[in-house]
Design a protein around this motif. Structure first.
Motif, PDB file in Angstrom:
ATOM      1  N   GLY A 168     -11.927 -11.512  -3.550  1.00 32.76           N
ATOM      2  CA  GLY A 168     -10.907 -11.657  -2.524  1.00 32.76           C
ATOM      3  C   GLY A 168      -9.535 -11.195  -2.936  1.00 32.76           C
ATOM      4  O   GLY A 168      -8.553 -11.446  -2.239  1.00 32.76           O
ATOM      5  N   ALA A 169      -9.422 -10.524  -4.084  1.00 33.97           N
ATOM      6  CA  ALA A 169      -8.141 -10.030  -4.605  1.00 33.97           C
ATOM      7  C   ALA A 169      -7.069 -11.114  -4.595  1.00 33.97           C
ATOM      8  O   ALA A 169      -5.985 -10.932  -4.043  1.00 33.97           O
ATOM      9  CB  ALA A 169      -7.688  -8.808  -3.803  1.00 33.97           C
ATOM     10  N   PRO A 170      -7.337 -12.277  -5.204  1.00 37.37           N
ATOM     11  CA  PRO A 170      -6.346 -13.362  -5.193  1.00 37.37           C
ATOM     12  C   PRO A 170      -5.161 -13.067  -6.110  1.00 37.37           C
ATOM     13  O   PRO A 170      -5.326 -12.529  -7.199  1.00 37.37           O
ATOM     14  CB  PRO A 170      -7.145 -14.562  -5.710  1.00 37.37           C
ATOM     15  CG  PRO A 170      -8.177 -13.956  -6.606  1.00 37.37           C
ATOM     16  CD  PRO A 170      -8.545 -12.647  -5.969  1.00 37.37           C
ATOM     17  N   PHE A 171      -3.966 -13.420  -5.640  1.00 36.72           N
ATOM     18  CA  PHE A 171      -2.770 -13.242  -6.444  1.00 36.72           C
ATOM     19  C   PHE A 171      -2.303 -14.559  -7.066  1.00 36.72           C
ATOM     20  O   PHE A 171      -1.422 -14.558  -7.923  1.00 36.72           O
ATOM     21  CB  PHE A 171      -1.630 -12.658  -5.602  1.00 36.72           C
ATOM     22  CG  PHE A 171      -1.818 -11.202  -5.275  1.00 36.72           C
ATOM     23  CD1 PHE A 171      -1.436 -10.211  -6.164  1.00 36.72           C
ATOM     24  CD2 PHE A 171      -2.382 -10.819  -4.065  1.00 36.72           C
ATOM     25  CE1 PHE A 171      -1.609  -8.869  -5.869  1.00 36.72           C
ATOM     26  CE2 PHE A 171      -2.552  -9.473  -3.754  1.00 36.72           C
ATOM     27  CZ  PHE A 171      -2.176  -8.500  -4.653  1.00 36.72           C
ATOM     28  N   ASP A 172      -2.896 -15.673  -6.636  1.00 37.06           N
ATOM     29  CA  ASP A 172      -2.387 -16.975  -7.095  1.00 37.06           C
ATOM     30  C   ASP A 172      -3.478 -17.893  -7.635  1.00 37.06           C
ATOM     31  O   ASP A 172      -3.219 -19.052  -7.933  1.00 37.06           O
ATOM     32  CB  ASP A 172      -1.651 -17.679  -5.950  1.00 37.06           C
ATOM     33  CG  ASP A 172      -2.522 -17.824  -4.703  1.00 37.06           C
ATOM     34  OD1 ASP A 172      -3.676 -17.351  -4.723  1.00 37.06           O
ATOM     35  OD2 ASP A 172      -2.042 -18.399  -3.718  1.00 37.06           O
ATOM     36  N   LYS A 173      -4.698 -17.390  -7.773  1.00 36.77           N
ATOM     37  CA  LYS A 173      -5.781 -18.246  -8.250  1.00 36.77           C
ATOM     38  C   LYS A 173      -5.957 -18.133  -9.757  1.00 36.77           C
ATOM     39  O   LYS A 173      -5.624 -17.123 -10.371  1.00 36.77           O
ATOM     40  CB  LYS A 173      -7.104 -17.877  -7.554  1.00 36.77           C
ATOM     41  CG  LYS A 173      -7.172 -18.332  -6.111  1.00 36.77           C
ATOM     42  CD  LYS A 173      -8.565 -18.087  -5.542  1.00 36.77           C
ATOM     43  CE  LYS A 173      -8.667 -18.594  -4.107  1.00 36.77           C
ATOM     44  NZ  LYS A 173     -10.027 -18.390  -3.553  1.00 36.77           N
ATOM     45  N   LYS A 174      -6.520 -19.203 -10.321  1.00 41.55           N
ATOM     46  CA  LYS A 174      -6.843 -19.223 -11.742  1.00 41.55           C
ATOM     47  C   LYS A 174      -8.323 -18.898 -11.932  1.00 41.55           C
ATOM     48  O   LYS A 174      -9.111 -18.959 -10.986  1.00 41.55           O
ATOM     49  CB  LYS A 174      -6.509 -20.585 -12.336  1.00 41.55           C
ATOM     50  CG  LYS A 174      -5.026 -20.937 -12.234  1.00 41.55           C
ATOM     51  CD  LYS A 174      -4.746 -22.318 -12.807  1.00 41.55           C
ATOM     52  CE  LYS A 174      -3.246 -22.634 -12.708  1.00 41.55           C
ATOM     53  NZ  LYS A 174      -2.929 -23.974 -13.239  1.00 41.55           N
ATOM     54  N   GLY A 186       0.809  -1.210   0.000  1.00 40.77           N
ATOM     55  CA  GLY A 186       0.000   0.000   0.000  1.00 40.77           C
ATOM     56  C   GLY A 186       0.843   1.260   0.000  1.00 40.77           C
ATOM     57  O   GLY A 186       2.068   1.218  -0.183  1.00 40.77           O
ATOM     58  N   GLY A 187       0.202   2.416   0.240  1.00 43.45           N
ATOM     59  CA  GLY A 187       0.907   3.692   0.212  1.00 43.45           C
ATOM     60  C   GLY A 187       0.626   4.521   1.439  1.00 43.45           C
ATOM     61  O   GLY A 187       0.150   4.017   2.459  1.00 43.45           O
ATOM     62  N   GLU A 188       0.889   5.818   1.326  1.00 44.03           N
ATOM     63  CA  GLU A 188       0.756   6.692   2.491  1.00 44.03           C
ATOM     64  C   GLU A 188      -0.691   6.846   2.938  1.00 44.03           C
ATOM     65  O   GLU A 188      -0.963   7.203   4.082  1.00 44.03           O
ATOM     66  CB  GLU A 188       1.357   8.056   2.178  1.00 44.03           C
ATOM     67  CG  GLU A 188       0.648   8.807   1.077  1.00 44.03           C
ATOM     68  CD  GLU A 188       1.299  10.139   0.745  1.00 44.03           C
ATOM     69  OE1 GLU A 188       0.619  10.995   0.156  1.00 44.03           O
ATOM     70  OE2 GLU A 188       2.483  10.316   1.082  1.00 44.03           O
ATOM     71  N   SER A 189      -1.661   6.577   2.052  1.00 42.73           N
ATOM     72  CA  SER A 189      -3.075   6.675   2.420  1.00 42.73           C
ATOM     73  C   SER A 189      -3.645   5.346   2.900  1.00 42.73           C
ATOM     74  O   SER A 189      -4.829   5.246   3.193  1.00 42.73           O
ATOM     75  CB  SER A 189      -3.899   7.176   1.219  1.00 42.73           C
ATOM     76  OG  SER A 189      -3.476   8.457   0.826  1.00 42.73           O
ATOM     77  N   GLY A 190      -2.788   4.326   2.937  1.00 47.34           N
ATOM     78  CA  GLY A 190      -3.242   3.019   3.406  1.00 47.34           C
ATOM     79  C   GLY A 190      -3.247   1.991   2.291  1.00 47.34           C
ATOM     80  O   GLY A 190      -2.630   2.179   1.239  1.00 47.34           O
ATOM     81  N   ALA A 191      -3.981   0.917   2.525  1.00 44.81           N
ATOM     82  CA  ALA A 191      -4.042  -0.182   1.567  1.00 44.81           C
ATOM     83  C   ALA A 191      -4.723   0.265   0.279  1.00 44.81           C
ATOM     84  O   ALA A 191      -5.678   1.042   0.297  1.00 44.81           O
ATOM     85  CB  ALA A 191      -4.788  -1.359   2.170  1.00 44.81           C
ATOM     86  N   ALA A 192      -4.219  -0.215  -0.857  1.00 45.74           N
ATOM     87  CA  ALA A 192      -4.803   0.142  -2.147  1.00 45.74           C
ATOM     88  C   ALA A 192      -6.144  -0.529  -2.353  1.00 45.74           C
ATOM     89  O   ALA A 192      -6.991  -0.023  -3.083  1.00 45.74           O
ATOM     90  CB  ALA A 192      -3.844  -0.232  -3.276  1.00 45.74           C
ATOM     91  N   PHE A 193      -6.350  -1.676  -1.698  1.00 49.98           N
ATOM     92  CA  PHE A 193      -7.598  -2.411  -1.864  1.00 49.98           C
ATOM     93  C   PHE A 193      -7.943  -3.162  -0.586  1.00 49.98           C
ATOM     94  O   PHE A 193      -7.080  -3.453   0.241  1.00 49.98           O
ATOM     95  CB  PHE A 193      -7.488  -3.403  -3.036  1.00 49.98           C
ATOM     96  CG  PHE A 193      -6.387  -4.411  -2.857  1.00 49.98           C
ATOM     97  CD1 PHE A 193      -6.615  -5.612  -2.204  1.00 49.98           C
ATOM     98  CD2 PHE A 193      -5.118  -4.154  -3.343  1.00 49.98           C
ATOM     99  CE1 PHE A 193      -5.600  -6.534  -2.033  1.00 49.98           C
ATOM    100  CE2 PHE A 193      -4.089  -5.077  -3.180  1.00 49.98           C
ATOM    101  CZ  PHE A 193      -4.337  -6.270  -2.526  1.00 49.98           C
ATOM    102  N   VAL A 194      -9.223  -3.441  -0.435  1.00 48.74           N
ATOM    103  CA  VAL A 194      -9.718  -4.258   0.675  1.00 48.74           C
ATOM    104  C   VAL A 194     -10.295  -5.519   0.054  1.00 48.74           C
ATOM    105  O   VAL A 194     -11.315  -5.473  -0.637  1.00 48.74           O
ATOM    106  CB  VAL A 194     -10.795  -3.512   1.486  1.00 48.74           C
ATOM    107  CG1 VAL A 194     -11.325  -4.417   2.605  1.00 48.74           C
ATOM    108  CG2 VAL A 194     -10.246  -2.215   2.055  1.00 48.74           C
ATOM    109  N   ALA A 195      -9.626  -6.639   0.263  1.00 47.96           N
ATOM    110  CA  ALA A 195     -10.039  -7.892  -0.359  1.00 47.96           C
ATOM    111  C   ALA A 195     -11.493  -8.208  -0.034  1.00 47.96           C
ATOM    112  O   ALA A 195     -11.893  -8.210   1.132  1.00 47.96           O
ATOM    113  CB  ALA A 195      -9.135  -9.031   0.109  1.00 47.96           C
ATOM    114  N   GLY A 196     -12.296  -8.435  -1.068  1.00 52.16           N
ATOM    115  CA  GLY A 196     -13.698  -8.780  -0.896  1.00 52.16           C
ATOM    116  C   GLY A 196     -14.630  -7.597  -0.796  1.00 52.16           C
ATOM    117  O   GLY A 196     -15.849  -7.766  -0.733  1.00 52.16           O
TER     118      GLY A 196
END
Length: 483
Positions: free
Chosen positions: A266-272, A212-222
């Motif tokens: 859920g903002a998955p990084f490893d799912k197909k 994330g950055g200075e304003s916090g997380a870029a995303f909230v999963a789900g």
């Protein structure tokens, strides 16, 4: 103190505006120096010193503003340091070149000449270096080479570009790596990369995204609604916090939908793709990543291709006779043609169909005296998508020449003599979407019958106005029984 800091940042934002001044003036000074050596241009020599001085002063102003802008942060410290020192060196050598130029003009010694020309050469080196690293800070380190053809890459020893990854098996595609990351790379990474981290946010790697950055997380999963990434994207483009910034290429509706889908899953990084839920609208978008023509109509696919190049001489020949011929878009071979009613329409149409059977896709014959038989050449225009025949004397027989135009999408027969029998012959035109038939012999029943055969067709029969009283006007479709 806080107000003073804000003032410095405010002034620093003018750095991109002023930095073009030294580039222009210093390059111009070098050009004047070179050109003024020729006998015919010696009169330009007095301008060299003045141009160098203006360039040096503007370089100084740009450098000071750049130092103020650097206080804003969000840049790679290494690249920023190199850019700053190159900028400072540019200021020193531009003033040095100006001073040496004056000394050389006064004394004319060989030693001063060598020093002057050497300072000019070094000045240009620092100018190029400062510009390159400044561009890397703003657009990313690979900005200049990102779209370089592979032939040039091989020439300078760079790794060959593989281009966008083609998704051949959608079910096995990685949701983030193959679908989401390319969107971020195209639309977000120019401001959030290893070299430039606007708002202390980097998006070029998974780890940077998660940090994330200075304003916090870029995303909230789900939770797309609570994700700062999407909140910024949905802000009005005029808002200072809208992303991407105004002036940069914006995300398409489909790209935004894919980001929302990824986060909601859920903002998955490893799912197909096979491992997450895909609804109908998202599936339609995903299909275009496998086949760019998915979900496109036959007409859209046709117009995305290019027919053979039409003869420029033939086009000029018809234009000289008064026919309006122009391309649908710049660098396109598709033609749109209008034949004025005062011209010999049938003769010209026959000639056009003979010379441009593949290229004409829009044809306008409105208000002409074209006859049923005179319209026969239109059957040769196999790629025709739009035809205007309003206020012409054509009748049912003319529709026989149109029924084989597979790609016809738009037809206007308003004010003609065409009736139900005529439009019934159009029932095989699967791409027909709009038929304008008011003030013709077409009835509501005939229109409904054709619409039922061509599910995506709308037949417009016009409207009649029924005056109920002095204050109320009711608009009713043609065919409605009036009281």
């Amino acid at each position: 103190m806080e107000e003073s800091g804000d003032l410095l940042l405010f002034l620093g934002r003018f750095h991109p505006l002023f930095l073009h001044l030294p580039i222009g003036f210093l390059v111009m000074a070098v050009l004047l120096e070179l050109v003024s050596k020729r006998k015919n241009y010696q009169s330009l020599r007095p301008a060299v010193g003045f141009t160098l001085f203006i360039g040096a002063v503007s370089a100084l102003v740009a450098a000071v503003l750049g130092l103020m802008l650097a206080r804003d942060g969000g840049y790679s410290e290494d690249l920023l340091g190199i850019h700053q020192w190159l900028g400072i060196a540019l200021v020193v050598f531009s003033f040095g070149a100006w001073w040496l130029q004056r000394q050389y003009e006064e004394k004319g010694t060989e030693k001063l000449k060598k020093a002057y020309l050497g300072s000019l050469a070094l000045m240009m080196v620092f100018l190029g270096g400062a510009g390159h690293y400044g561009g890397s800070l703003t657009h990313g380190s690979n900005y200049l080479t990102q779209n370089m053809p592979n032939s040039l890459r091989a020439l300078v020893g760079l790794e060959q570009s593989k281009g966008p990854k083609l998704i051949t098996n959608l079910e096995e595609a990685e949701v983030f790596g193959d679908i989401v990351h390319p969107i971020l790379e195209m639309r977000c990474n120019s401001c959030h990369n290893a070299s430039k981290k606007k708002g202390d946010l980097q998006m070029h790697t998974v780890q940077a995204m998660q940090r994330g950055g200075e304003s916090g997380a870029a995303f909230v999963a789900g939770d797309p609604a609570q994700s700062l990434l999407l909140q910024r994207i949905h802000l009005p483009e005029t808002d200072e916090e809208h992303m991407p910034p105004k002036g940069k290429t914006q995300l398409t509706e489909q790209q935004v939908a894919l980001l929302e889908w990824w986060i909601s899953e859920g903002a998955p990084f490893d799912k197909k793709v096979a491992e997450v839920k895909v609804d109908g609208s998202i599936d339609e978008i995903l299909q275009t990543l496998v086949d760019p023509n998915a979900n496109k109509s036959e007409v859209e696919i046709l117009l995305a291709s290019e027919p053979p190049v039409p003869s420029a001489e033939k086009i000029k020949e018809f234009q000289d006779q008064g026919v309006m011929i122009k391309t649908l878009a710049a660098n396109s071979n598709w033609l749109q043609v209008t034949i004025d009613k005062k011209l010999p329409v049938e003769e010209l149409l026959a000639g056009l169909a003979e010379n441009f059977p593949d290229q004409i896709t829009w044809l306008d014959l409105k208000e002409s005296n074209i006859s049923d038989q005179g319209l026969a050449p239109v059957a040769k225009l196999k790629n025709l998508t739009k035809l205007r025949l309003e206020k012409t004397p054509v009748s049912d027989a003319a529709m026989e020449h149109i029924k084989g135009l597979t790609y016809l999408e738009f037809l206007n027969i308003y004010g003609s003599q065409v009736g139900d029998q005529g439009i019934s012959s159009l029932s095989e035109l699967r791409n027909l979407r709009s038929l304008y038939a008011w003030e013709t012999r077409v009835t509501e029943g005939g229109a409904n019958q054709l619409e039922s055969k061509l599910g995506k067709l709308t037949v417009n029969l016009g409207f009649e106005v029924n005056v109920i009283d002095s204050l109320t006007v009711e608009v009713l479709p043609v065919g409605t029984n009036l009281p």
